[in-house]
Structure formats: structure tokens, C-alpha cells
Design a protein around this motif. Structure first.
Motif, mmCIF file in Angstrom:
data_model
loop_
_atom_site.group_PDB
_atom_site.id
_atom_site.type_symbol
_atom_site.label_atom_id
_atom_site.label_comp_id
_atom_site.label_asym_id
_atom_site.label_seq_id
_atom_site.Cartn_x
_atom_site.Cartn_y
_atom_site.Cartn_z
ATOM 1 N N TYR A 104 0.834 -1.210 0.000
ATOM 2 C CA TYR A 104 0.000 0.000 0.000
ATOM 3 C C TYR A 104 0.866 1.256 0.000
ATOM 4 C CZ TYR A 104 -3.703 -3.318 1.008
ATOM 5 O OH TYR A 104 -4.559 -4.388 0.939
ATOM 6 N N GLY A 105 2.007 1.185 0.708
ATOM 7 C CA GLY A 105 2.935 2.309 0.705
ATOM 8 C C GLY A 105 3.531 2.527 -0.670
ATOM 9 N N ALA A 106 3.851 1.426 -1.372
ATOM 10 C CA ALA A 106 4.412 1.535 -2.718
ATOM 11 C C ALA A 106 3.375 2.029 -3.712
ATOM 12 C CB ALA A 106 4.956 0.176 -3.166
ATOM 13 N N ALA A 107 2.121 1.611 -3.522
ATOM 14 C CA ALA A 107 1.042 2.047 -4.409
ATOM 15 C C ALA A 107 0.659 3.508 -4.129
ATOM 16 C CB ALA A 107 -0.174 1.139 -4.242
ATOM 17 N N GLY A 108 0.789 3.903 -2.856
ATOM 18 C CA GLY A 108 0.552 5.304 -2.491
ATOM 19 C C GLY A 108 -0.898 5.754 -2.581
ATOM 20 N N ALA B 43 -0.363 -2.764 11.226
ATOM 21 C CA ALA B 43 0.851 -2.280 11.887
ATOM 22 C C ALA B 43 1.146 -0.903 11.305
ATOM 23 C CB ALA B 43 2.014 -3.221 11.624
ATOM 24 N N THR B 44 1.060 0.121 12.141
ATOM 25 C CA THR B 44 1.339 1.481 11.663
ATOM 26 C C THR B 44 2.729 1.939 12.107
ATOM 27 O OG1 THR B 44 0.187 2.413 13.578
ATOM 28 C CG2 THR B 44 -1.098 2.139 11.566
ATOM 29 N N ASP B 45 3.580 0.964 12.411
ATOM 30 C CA ASP B 45 4.974 1.268 12.741
ATOM 31 C C ASP B 45 5.661 1.866 11.511
ATOM 32 O OD1 ASP B 45 5.006 -0.194 15.394
ATOM 33 O OD2 ASP B 45 4.517 -1.850 14.061
ATOM 34 N N VAL B 46 6.509 2.865 11.745
ATOM 35 C CA VAL B 46 7.270 3.480 10.654
ATOM 36 C C VAL B 46 8.607 2.744 10.561
ATOM 37 C CG1 VAL B 46 8.281 5.627 9.799
ATOM 38 C CG2 VAL B 46 6.156 5.694 11.144
ATOM 39 N N THR B 47 8.833 2.032 9.469
ATOM 40 C CA THR B 47 10.052 1.219 9.389
ATOM 41 C C THR B 47 11.291 2.085 9.165
ATOM 42 O OG1 THR B 47 11.181 -0.610 8.302
ATOM 43 C CG2 THR B 47 9.759 0.745 6.900
ATOM 44 N N ALA B 48 12.373 1.689 9.837
ATOM 45 C CA ALA B 48 13.648 2.408 9.699
ATOM 46 C C ALA B 48 14.523 1.779 8.625
ATOM 47 C CB ALA B 48 14.381 2.408 11.034
ATOM 48 N N GLY B 49 14.021 0.722 7.962
ATOM 49 C CA GLY B 49 14.816 0.093 6.906
ATOM 50 C C GLY B 49 15.480 -1.183 7.367
ATOM 51 N N PRO B 50 16.659 -1.513 6.791
ATOM 52 C CA PRO B 50 17.289 -2.814 7.050
ATOM 53 C C PRO B 50 17.604 -3.082 8.522
ATOM 54 C CG PRO B 50 18.445 -1.617 5.307
ATOM 55 C CD PRO B 50 17.414 -0.687 5.853
ATOM 56 N N GLN B 51 17.760 -2.027 9.338
ATOM 57 C CA GLN B 51 18.075 -2.265 10.759
ATOM 58 C C GLN B 51 16.817 -2.592 11.576
ATOM 59 O OE1 GLN B 51 18.380 0.549 9.008
ATOM 60 N NE2 GLN B 51 18.493 2.374 10.285
ATOM 61 N N ASP B 52 15.662 -2.696 10.910
ATOM 62 C CA ASP B 52 14.395 -3.057 11.565
ATOM 63 C C ASP B 52 14.152 -4.539 11.299
ATOM 64 O OD1 ASP B 52 11.695 -3.604 12.040
ATOM 65 O OD2 ASP B 52 10.990 -2.399 10.354
ATOM 66 N N PRO B 53 14.425 -5.427 12.302
ATOM 67 C CA PRO B 53 14.380 -6.868 12.036
ATOM 68 C C PRO B 53 12.992 -7.489 12.143
ATOM 69 C CG PRO B 53 15.051 -6.510 14.289
ATOM 70 C CD PRO B 53 14.811 -5.137 13.684
ATOM 71 N N THR B 54 12.046 -6.764 12.694
ATOM 72 C CA THR B 54 10.764 -7.365 13.043
ATOM 73 C C THR B 54 9.630 -6.937 12.129
ATOM 74 O OG1 THR B 54 11.517 -7.003 15.299
ATOM 75 C CG2 THR B 54 9.310 -7.880 15.047
ATOM 76 N N PRO C 22 6.383 8.726 8.018
ATOM 77 C CA PRO C 22 5.320 8.742 9.029
ATOM 78 C C PRO C 22 3.993 9.311 8.524
ATOM 79 C CG PRO C 22 7.094 10.289 9.606
ATOM 80 C CD PRO C 22 7.571 9.469 8.454
ATOM 81 N N ASP C 23 4.059 10.280 7.614
ATOM 82 C CA ASP C 23 2.809 10.864 7.106
ATOM 83 C C ASP C 23 2.066 9.880 6.214
ATOM 84 O OD1 ASP C 23 3.070 13.429 8.375
ATOM 85 O OD2 ASP C 23 4.662 13.884 6.945
ATOM 86 N N ALA C 24 2.826 9.164 5.365
ATOM 87 C CA ALA C 24 2.195 8.142 4.518
ATOM 88 C C ALA C 24 1.644 7.005 5.375
ATOM 89 C CB ALA C 24 3.203 7.609 3.507
ATOM 90 N N ALA C 25 2.413 6.554 6.381
ATOM 91 C CA ALA C 25 1.938 5.490 7.273
ATOM 92 C C ALA C 25 0.667 5.922 7.992
ATOM 93 C CB ALA C 25 3.028 5.121 8.277
ATOM 94 N N SER C 26 0.581 7.206 8.327
ATOM 95 C CA SER C 26 -0.614 7.745 8.998
ATOM 96 C C SER C 26 -1.834 7.650 8.095
ATOM 97 C CB SER C 26 -0.385 9.207 9.397
ATOM 98 O OG SER C 26 0.709 9.329 10.282
ATOM 99 N N ARG C 27 -1.706 8.179 6.874
ATOM 100 C CA ARG C 27 -2.846 8.206 5.948
ATOM 101 C C ARG C 27 -3.300 6.794 5.567
ATOM 102 N NH1 ARG C 27 0.529 12.114 3.606
ATOM 103 N NH2 ARG C 27 1.226 10.628 2.006
ATOM 104 N N LEU C 28 -2.327 5.948 5.237
ATOM 105 C CA LEU C 28 -2.658 4.603 4.781
ATOM 106 C C LEU C 28 -3.186 3.738 5.927
ATOM 107 C CD1 LEU C 28 0.505 4.184 2.550
ATOM 108 C CD2 LEU C 28 -1.845 4.364 1.696
ATOM 109 N N GLY C 29 -2.598 3.911 7.115
ATOM 110 C CA GLY C 29 -3.051 3.140 8.275
ATOM 111 C C GLY C 29 -4.480 3.465 8.650
ATOM 112 N N VAL C 30 -4.819 4.746 8.671
ATOM 113 C CA VAL C 30 -6.194 5.156 8.981
ATOM 114 C C VAL C 30 -7.141 4.641 7.898
ATOM 115 C CG1 VAL C 30 -7.759 7.144 9.144
ATOM 116 C CG2 VAL C 30 -5.592 7.143 10.404
ATOM 117 N N GLY C 31 -6.732 4.753 6.626
ATOM 118 C CA GLY C 31 -7.573 4.276 5.533
ATOM 119 C C GLY C 31 -7.850 2.786 5.634
ATOM 120 N N PHE C 32 -6.796 1.995 5.861
ATOM 121 C CA PHE C 32 -6.935 0.544 5.968
ATOM 122 C C PHE C 32 -7.860 0.192 7.136
ATOM 123 C CE2 PHE C 32 -5.709 -3.798 6.991
ATOM 124 C CZ PHE C 32 -5.495 -4.376 5.749
#
Length: 476
Positions: free
Chosen positions: A102-106, A134-145, A155-165
Motif C-alpha cells: 500500500y505504501g508503494a502504491a501510495g 501495523a502502523t509502525d514506521v520502518t527504519a529500513g534494514p536495521q528493523d528486524p521485526t 510517518p505521514d504516509a503510514a498515517s494516511r494509509l493506516g487510517v484508511g486501511f
């Protein structure tokens, strides 16, 4: 309600195997608020797919037990069904790509449609809650979980998409739960194993990790899950799920709904608070719903004892039980959802993946591969699905350029085309003229990929987080 009844109402346990009758008896005996259904609880048909009739009947038994306890409201029957890696119920239910799609589709509209379709199939089986998104904002490769479970690194995209979902889920009659406050995407330890430490200041958390939670609260979403993450800026050494300053911070953001803990049987909690001992501590700290205590009977007894001894104020248990019951009554006020047939979201799942496919290197127009390719990497199922999709798109398998698939948590790879099926990070170290992020390994995701490789569809996705030198927003 008696103290024993209220103590049960704030507990949401797991069980082992497919003995729904035994779990129903526990719900009635301990007055439990509901139950979570994990992978080993899902009844299977002889061909290995979900026995949907048995699943619905099992949930019916749990609801009957709640009514037998004299309640006039349903039980909270929940599941972890995010899409991608985290999906307890597989075929014949629709298989969804990783949420990062969903983040990639935007597209918020696509996220809302996806949330509604995923939830509709669960509602049709009798579920009332889903611990997503999960509305966690990923930090990239150092985020193992979290990785591709995150919607975005923005964070703004995660906010909009998370609320929408989540709003899509609510429209289908399911209670969503945004997770994992105070944010699991920027810590480098997996809380299933040990306690991660979030070293950011409160101001830094507000500017990034807390943004999607603030958006969820502002949108009136009913449930927030707290993670097993230590935040020294709030309370050093204590998981947020058991920390009063963490719950105070969440309430300080305006949250009036149900605060549910992440599973209390996870390593980050169990190592320090074994058995039922975490339950009264989480309740005292401010949790309203205690998810998956290691021993539910022990947790129930511990909560009752803590209230009777005064270790947990009776008013705190009253508040928690009232919030849980209010939430389920509120959900039950909406017209009963019809539910959707298992598998009915397949076309939409493919549309999500088609909108998400991201080409990081290689041509943006026309075919990326000729009429025949070789395939390597991934799992046996990944390769079989790729082959099926390729043939349908007019690409033969056996000779030609090498397409290498990188499966979940796989290392960087080599080939003529390298495709990341989950988080896109391994593409950074991969050596290939063409690099593609797919964010999914469903048949529908492979169909979308094959259409792009054959030049029959454009790759419209954009990176939702940085991948090596490729900045967020990279793509065709």
C-alpha cells in the motif's frame, strides 16, 4: 459484575490445537472477554486449506460460551491477519501481499478497499477483531521485526494509509487495532525474543513514530496495541506494554479507546514476568485488554488477587472492563456485516500488487525480459507461482536470462533480473541490470510481476522507504 467477571473481561487468551469446546468452557468458567485464534487453532481440510465451515462453527462455540455466561454482548474473537508474512488463515481465503504494497502504491483509497475486503472475509467466519494494521514506521534494514509489515518509512504516509486501511476494516464490521505503540519500526531487537530499547526523546517520537498513532486517535479508531519496547525517555527498563508513563503518554494524545497489550507470552515480557505475573502489572499500568498471557487461569487469579489486596485499584479494573465492553457494544451497534465469500478479494489483491510493483533498475517501458527465462531463488512455491504467472503472460520457462527471487529475509542475489518478494532491502546489495520490488508472494503478486516483465503493464509503484542509494519515491 463481580470482580471475577470483570477480571475475565480484560483477558484475551490463546489456546493450543483445534479444541474449541475446551476454550469455550474456559471462556464461560473464567468469564473471558474473548479469544485470539492463532495458526495452530485453524481447522484444515484434507487438502491443507482452511476448513471454513469448521472455523465458523468453532467461533460459534466461543460466542455461545460468552452468552452462556449471561452476557448480552459478543466476545472479542480476534486474529493476526495483516497480509504478507503475518496471516493465520490461508487459502481458500484471499492471500494478500505485504502491507508495504500500500505504501508503494501510495493510494489511500486502495488501502481502504484492501482493509474492507480482508476484513469482510474474516467477518464472514465470525471474527469480530483483527490485530492490524501495523502502523509502525520502518527504519529500513536495521528493523528486524516489522519490515514489509510496515506501510511505509514515511510517518505521514503510514498515517494516511493506516487510517484508511483501518476504516475499511471497520466498514466491514471488524475492530482494527493499530500497533505497536510507541513504534516498533525503528528498534533493532525483535521483542518476540528480547526487550528492544527505543532511545529517542519524546519530541523525536512525536515527530516520527507517534504520528500514525496520533492520526489513528484523531480518526476515532477504537483500539491501540502497545508493544514490548522500553522507552528510557518514559520509563527505563520496562516494556511500554507494562509501563504507566507509556499509557499516560498514549492517553495524553487524546486516546479514549481500548489499549491492548501485545502478546504477554513473548520473550521481552516472559523472561522478566513469567506465568500470570505480567497481567496485573499491565492492568495497573493502564492496559485494558491483556492479550495472550502465558497462563490464563493464573493471570485471572493474579488479577483478582491484586484487586482484592489493593495492589491494583478496583477502579482501574472497572475502567478497563468498561472500555472493553463499550467497544464491543459499539461494534455490535453497526448493522451485522454480511461477510464476503473466502477468496472473493483475489482480483483486488492483484490490483494492489499491480499498483505496487517497483522497478528500481532496468527499463521502465516495454518488456524487461524476452520470451523465455530461467528462474532461481525463493521457495519451491515461489518458483512454481512465478512459472504459472510467466506462462500466462507469454513467457516460457527454461532458457534465457536468469530471474532470481529473494524470499522473506533472503540475502542479496545475482541474476539478470532480481526480484525482492518481501522487504526490498536486499536489492541494495544485489548485482543485476534489472531490480524489482514486489512486496508479496501470492499468486496474484506474481501475476502482476509477470505482466510488468512481459511489458504488458507499467510498473507504477514507488519505494516507500530508502533502499541503499535509492531514495524513497524511487521507481519508474
Amino acid at each position: 459484575m463481580s470482580t471475577e467477571q470483570k477480571a475475565g473481561q480484560v483477558l484475551m487468551p490463546f489456546f493450543t490445537g483445534t479444541d474449541f469446546a475446551a476454550q469455550a468452557a474456559a471462556i464461560e468458567r473464567l468469564h473471558l472477554g474473548g479469544s485470539i485464534v492463532m495458526g495452530d487453532n485453524v481447522p484444515l481440510s484434507s487438502d491443507g486449506t482452511v476448513d471454513t465451515a469448521a472455523m465458523a462453527a468453532g467461533i460459534g462455540l466461543l460466542q455461545k460460551a460468552a452468552r452462556a455466561d449471561g452476557r448480552t454482548w459478543p466476545a472479542v474473537i480476534g486474529v493476526d491477519q495483516e497480509g504478507g508474512v503475518v496471516a493465520r488463515l490461508r487459502a481458500p481465503l484471499t492471500e494478500w501481499p505485504a502491507p508495504m504494497s500500500y505504501g508503494a502504491a501510495g493510494s489511500v483509497a486502495l488501502a481502504t478497499d484492501g482493509g474492507k475486503a480482508l476484513a469482510s472475509e474474516l467477518a464472514g467466519l465470525g471474527f469480530t477483531a483483527d490485530f492490524a494494521p501495523a502502523t509502525d514506521v520502518t527504519a529500513g534494514p536495521q528493523d528486524p521485526t516489522i519490515g514489509a509489515r510496515a506501510l511505509s518509512g514515511d510517518p505521514d504516509a503510514a498515517s494516511r494509509l493506516g487510517v484508511g486501511f483501518a476504516q475499511g476494516m471497520l466498514a466491514a464490521g471488524l475492530l482494527p487495532s493499530v500497533k505497536h505503540f510507541p513504534g516498533h519500526g525503528s528498534v533493532s531487537v525483535d521483542s518476540h525474543e528480547n526487550l528492544p530499547v527505543q532511545k529517542a526523546t519524546v519530541a523525536e517520537l512525536r515527530a516520527k513514530d507517534w504520528k500514525p498513532f496520533q492520526a489513528a486517535i484523531d480518526a476515532g479508531l477504537p483500539m491501540v496495541m502497545t508493544g514490548h519496547i522500553s522507552v528510557p525517555a518514559l520509563e527505563p527498563g520496562v516494556p511500554a506494554s507494562l509501563s504507566k508513563p507509556s499509557y499516560d503518554a498514549l492517553r495524553g494524545m487524546g486516546f479514549k479507546g481500548v489499549a491492548v497489550t501485545d502478546a504477554l507470552n513473548m520473550g521481552a515480557v516472559q523472561k522478566k514476568f513469567p506465568g500470570g505475573s505480567a497481567a496485573p502489572k499491565a492492568l495497573a499500568a493502564g492496559a485494558d485488554l491483556l492479550l495472550m498471557p502465558g497462563d490464563v487461569a493464573g493471570a485471572h487469579a493474579a488479577v483478582v488477587e491484586a484487586v482484592k489486596s489493593g495492589a491494583v485499584p478496583a477502579s482501574r479494573l472497572d475502567e478497563a472492563a468498561q472500555r472493553v465492553v463499550t467497544m464491543i457494544l459499539w461494534r455490535a451497534r453497526t448493522p451485522a456485516p454480511q461477510g464476503a465469500a473466502p477468496g472473493s478479494g483475489s482480483a483486488l489483491s492483484q490490483r494492489v500488487s499491480a499498483a505496487a510493483v517497483t522497478v528500481l533498475a532496468g527499463p521502465c517501458h516495454g518488456p524487461i525480459v524476452p520470451g523465455s527465462v530461467r528462474v532461481a531463488g525463493g521457495s519451491e512455491q515461489d518458483r512454481a507461482r512465478f512459472a504459472k504467472a510467466a506462462r500466462a503472460a507469454g513467457i516460457a520457462i527454461g532458457t534465457g536470462p536468469l530471474v532470481t527471487l529473494i524470499g522473506f529475509e533472503g540475502p542479496p542475489a545475482k541474476g539478470d533480473v532480481v526480484v525482492a518478494l518481501d522487504a526490498p532491502w536486499p536489492l541494495a546489495g544485489s548485482a543485476a541490470p534489472a531490480k524489482v520490488a514486489l512486496y508479496g508472494r501470492s499468486q496474484e503478486a506474481f501475476n502482476a510481476l509477470a505482466a510488468v516483465l512481459a511489458g504488458k503493464a507499467p510498473a507504477t509503484g514507488k519505494l516507500p522507504a530508502a533502499v541503499g542509494p535509492h531514495a524513497p519515491g524511487s521507481g519508474c
